[in-house]
Design a protein around this motif. Structure first.
Motif, PDB file in Angstrom:
ATOM      1  N   LYS A 191     -23.762 -57.152  67.187  1.00 40.45           N
ATOM      2  CA  LYS A 191     -22.877 -57.494  66.072  1.00 40.45           C
ATOM      3  C   LYS A 191     -23.585 -57.280  64.736  1.00 40.45           C
ATOM      4  O   LYS A 191     -22.983 -56.760  63.780  1.00 40.45           O
ATOM      5  CB  LYS A 191     -22.424 -58.949  66.210  1.00 40.45           C
ATOM      6  N   GLU A 192     -24.862 -57.670  64.657  1.00 42.70           N
ATOM      7  CA  GLU A 192     -25.616 -57.501  63.411  1.00 42.70           C
ATOM      8  C   GLU A 192     -25.836 -56.028  63.095  1.00 42.70           C
ATOM      9  O   GLU A 192     -25.746 -55.609  61.926  1.00 42.70           O
ATOM     10  CB  GLU A 192     -26.956 -58.237  63.511  1.00 42.70           C
ATOM     11  N   ILE A 193     -26.137 -55.247  64.113  1.00 43.55           N
ATOM     12  CA  ILE A 193     -26.341 -53.812  63.907  1.00 43.55           C
ATOM     13  C   ILE A 193     -25.064 -53.167  63.382  1.00 43.55           C
ATOM     14  O   ILE A 193     -25.082 -52.378  62.426  1.00 43.55           O
ATOM     15  CB  ILE A 193     -26.799 -53.135  65.214  1.00 43.55           C
ATOM     16  N   GLU A 194     -23.943 -53.516  63.996  1.00 43.60           N
ATOM     17  CA  GLU A 194     -22.654 -52.962  63.561  1.00 43.60           C
ATOM     18  C   GLU A 194     -22.339 -53.363  62.125  1.00 43.60           C
ATOM     19  O   GLU A 194     -21.828 -52.558  61.337  1.00 43.60           O
ATOM     20  CB  GLU A 194     -21.549 -53.430  64.507  1.00 43.60           C
ATOM     21  N   LEU A 195     -22.663 -54.609  61.781  1.00 42.19           N
ATOM     22  CA  LEU A 195     -22.404 -55.100  60.428  1.00 42.19           C
ATOM     23  C   LEU A 195     -23.263 -54.346  59.410  1.00 42.19           C
ATOM     24  O   LEU A 195     -22.787 -53.991  58.325  1.00 42.19           O
ATOM     25  CB  LEU A 195     -22.693 -56.602  60.353  1.00 42.19           C
ATOM     26  N   ALA A 196     -24.510 -54.094  59.772  1.00 49.36           N
ATOM     27  CA  ALA A 196     -25.400 -53.345  58.877  1.00 49.36           C
ATOM     28  C   ALA A 196     -24.879 -51.926  58.658  1.00 49.36           C
ATOM     29  O   ALA A 196     -24.874 -51.420  57.527  1.00 49.36           O
ATOM     30  CB  ALA A 196     -26.812 -53.311  59.454  1.00 49.36           C
ATOM     31  N   LEU A 197     -24.437 -51.293  59.716  1.00 50.72           N
ATOM     32  CA  LEU A 197     -23.908 -49.935  59.598  1.00 50.72           C
ATOM     33  C   LEU A 197     -22.653 -49.913  58.734  1.00 50.72           C
ATOM     34  O   LEU A 197     -22.427 -48.966  57.966  1.00 50.72           O
ATOM     35  CB  LEU A 197     -23.603 -49.366  60.981  1.00 50.72           C
ATOM     36  N   GLN A 198     -21.843 -50.964  58.835  1.00 53.72           N
ATOM     37  CA  GLN A 198     -20.649 -51.065  58.001  1.00 53.72           C
ATOM     38  C   GLN A 198     -21.000 -51.180  56.522  1.00 53.72           C
ATOM     39  O   GLN A 198     -20.215 -50.791  55.657  1.00 53.72           O
ATOM     40  CB  GLN A 198     -19.811 -52.273  58.430  1.00 53.72           C
ATOM     41  N   HIS A 199     -22.197 -51.710  56.259  1.00 48.34           N
ATOM     42  CA  HIS A 199     -22.660 -51.839  54.866  1.00 48.34           C
ATOM     43  C   HIS A 199     -23.574 -50.682  54.467  1.00 48.34           C
ATOM     44  O   HIS A 199     -24.390 -50.797  53.551  1.00 48.34           O
ATOM     45  CB  HIS A 199     -23.382 -53.177  54.682  1.00 48.34           C
ATOM     46  N   ASP A 200     -23.424 -49.574  55.163  1.00 50.86           N
ATOM     47  CA  ASP A 200     -24.106 -48.309  54.819  1.00 50.86           C
ATOM     48  C   ASP A 200     -25.616 -48.312  55.063  1.00 50.86           C
ATOM     49  O   ASP A 200     -26.339 -47.494  54.483  1.00 50.86           O
ATOM     50  CB  ASP A 200     -23.824 -47.922  53.363  1.00 50.86           C
ATOM     51  N   PHE A 201     -26.094 -49.225  55.909  1.00 51.71           N
ATOM     52  CA  PHE A 201     -27.487 -49.149  56.333  1.00 51.71           C
ATOM     53  C   PHE A 201     -27.585 -48.078  57.414  1.00 51.71           C
ATOM     54  O   PHE A 201     -26.714 -47.984  58.289  1.00 51.71           O
ATOM     55  CB  PHE A 201     -27.965 -50.490  56.896  1.00 51.71           C
ATOM     56  N   LYS A 202     -28.634 -47.285  57.388  1.00 52.74           N
ATOM     57  CA  LYS A 202     -28.838 -46.252  58.394  1.00 52.74           C
ATOM     58  C   LYS A 202     -29.765 -46.783  59.489  1.00 52.74           C
ATOM     59  O   LYS A 202     -30.792 -47.400  59.199  1.00 52.74           O
ATOM     60  CB  LYS A 202     -29.435 -45.002  57.751  1.00 52.74           C
ATOM     61  N   ALA A 203     -29.405 -46.527  60.740  1.00 50.14           N
ATOM     62  CA  ALA A 203     -30.221 -46.975  61.867  1.00 50.14           C
ATOM     63  C   ALA A 203     -31.429 -46.056  62.028  1.00 50.14           C
ATOM     64  O   ALA A 203     -31.284 -44.828  62.001  1.00 50.14           O
ATOM     65  CB  ALA A 203     -29.394 -46.984  63.143  1.00 50.14           C
ATOM     66  N   VAL A 204     -32.603 -46.648  62.190  1.00 43.86           N
ATOM     67  CA  VAL A 204     -33.826 -45.857  62.321  1.00 43.86           C
ATOM     68  C   VAL A 204     -34.701 -46.398  63.449  1.00 43.86           C
ATOM     69  O   VAL A 204     -34.564 -47.542  63.882  1.00 43.86           O
ATOM     70  CB  VAL A 204     -34.648 -45.852  61.018  1.00 43.86           C
ATOM     71  N   MET A 205     -35.613 -45.538  63.903  1.00 46.73           N
ATOM     72  CA  MET A 205     -36.644 -45.952  64.846  1.00 46.73           C
ATOM     73  C   MET A 205     -38.000 -45.788  64.162  1.00 46.73           C
ATOM     74  O   MET A 205     -38.145 -45.008  63.210  1.00 46.73           O
ATOM     75  CB  MET A 205     -36.579 -45.124  66.124  1.00 46.73           C
ATOM     76  N   LEU A 206     -38.984 -46.519  64.671  1.00 46.52           N
ATOM     77  CA  LEU A 206     -40.306 -46.534  64.043  1.00 46.52           C
ATOM     78  C   LEU A 206     -41.380 -45.950  64.953  1.00 46.52           C
ATOM     79  O   LEU A 206     -42.560 -46.186  64.754  1.00 46.52           O
ATOM     80  CB  LEU A 206     -40.673 -47.967  63.649  1.00 46.52           C
ATOM     81  N   GLY A 207     -40.953 -45.192  65.940  1.00 40.27           N
ATOM     82  CA  GLY A 207     -41.899 -44.583  66.870  1.00 40.27           C
ATOM     83  C   GLY A 207     -41.314 -44.535  68.267  1.00 40.27           C
ATOM     84  O   GLY A 207     -40.145 -44.877  68.490  1.00 40.27           O
ATOM     85  N   ASP A 208     -42.140 -44.117  69.211  1.00 41.93           N
ATOM     86  CA  ASP A 208     -41.675 -43.939  70.586  1.00 41.93           C
ATOM     87  C   ASP A 208     -41.883 -45.167  71.461  1.00 41.93           C
ATOM     88  O   ASP A 208     -41.459 -45.190  72.613  1.00 41.93           O
ATOM     89  CB  ASP A 208     -42.399 -42.750  71.223  1.00 41.93           C
ATOM     90  N   THR A 209     -42.545 -46.196  70.932  1.00 45.20           N
ATOM     91  CA  THR A 209     -42.814 -47.396  71.724  1.00 45.20           C
ATOM     92  C   THR A 209     -42.117 -48.607  71.123  1.00 45.20           C
ATOM     93  O   THR A 209     -41.755 -48.611  69.940  1.00 45.20           O
ATOM     94  CB  THR A 209     -44.326 -47.675  71.807  1.00 45.20           C
ATOM     95  N   ARG A 210     -41.951 -49.627  71.929  1.00 44.45           N
ATOM     96  CA  ARG A 210     -41.320 -50.865  71.462  1.00 44.45           C
ATOM     97  C   ARG A 210     -42.372 -51.709  70.736  1.00 44.45           C
ATOM     98  O   ARG A 210     -43.420 -52.031  71.308  1.00 44.45           O
ATOM     99  CB  ARG A 210     -40.744 -51.641  72.650  1.00 44.45           C
TER     100      ARG A 210
END
Length: 235
Positions: free
Chosen positions: A196-215
């Motif tokens: 839900k938070e991720i969807e809300l961020a995307l609705q507010h024009d935040f872009k989803a990103v990753m910070l590397g190949d590991t968790r």
């Protein structure tokens, strides 16, 4: 160079009186005496040079001989990071981010947050200490803790990103950041942001990103983001 901090010091001040604790440190620990030179910042970019006139372990006084406004970085970084379950990990993030280069820090309380109370006074001291250690004259701003929902509803300038672990279409942060920009990055708690938070961020024009190949742990992810922005802005 040893750097001291006094938030009340103004550009046109001619004298600085150190607290009892600072006076003891200057005279007894650092073994400074009359005529020795000290360097102080007010956290707003000014570097002051002062000469000790009274070398008292309880009341050290110095005359300010010069004040210079230091150059500010060409970028502005705001990290909104969920408090970690283990408080010392968040403190480590605060220290290292200040050393690397950051302008604003906001603790965000998320759906999966296990820690919802922060030690603001202690956090401030850690940030101040890291600023002095890294010889930086600009003190990062620590905002009050805020819920994710309230934070995401604010107005933001520049580039905005949310780093999360869900298997969705994401690009690497380093591919999207640009030099000389205002940047805001959201870093979630140990349990990650909720869907839900991720969807809300995307609705507010935040872009989803990753910070590397590991968790990454929360504090590690925050430092990776901080360093990526700093590295992109290196001259």
């Amino acid at each position: 160079m040893q750097l001291f901090y006094n938030k009340d010091l103004a550009q046109l001040d001619s004298v600085i009186r150190f607290t009892k604790e600072e006076s003891r440190h200057i005279i007894k620990v650092l073994r400074k005496s009359i005529g020795d030179i000290l360097h102080i910042t007010n956290g707003d970019g000014y570097l002051f040079t002062a000469e000790i006139t009274i070398a008292d372990v309880k009341n050290c006084i110095a005359n300010i001989t010069s004040s210079t406004l230091q150059p500010k970085r060409h970028y502005n970084l705001h990290l909104a990071v969920a408090p970690t379950k283990m408080n010392d990990r968040y403190e480590w993030f605060l220290e290292k981010a200040t050393e690397i280069g950051i302008d604003t820090i906001t603790p965000i309380i998320c759906d999966n947050s296990e820690r919802k109370v922060i030690k603001a006074e202690r956090y401030e001291k850690i940030i101040q200490s890291a600023m002095k250690q890294s010889l930086n004259c600009y003190l990062p701003k620590l905002n009050e803790a805020i819920t994710f929902k309230d934070f995401i509803s604010k107005d933001f300038n520049g580039l905005t990103f949310i780093a999360h672990c869900e298997e969705t279409d994401k690009k690497s942060l380093k591919q999207l950041i640009k030099p000389n920009e205002t940047i805001t990055v959201l870093i979630g708690p140990e349990g990650d942001f909720s869907t839900k938070e991720i969807e809300l961020a995307l609705q507010h024009d935040f872009k989803a990103v990753m910070l590397g190949d590991t968790r990454l742990r929360t504090e590690t992810a925050a430092i990776v983001a901080c360093h990526s922005v700093a590295f992109t802005n290196e001259l």
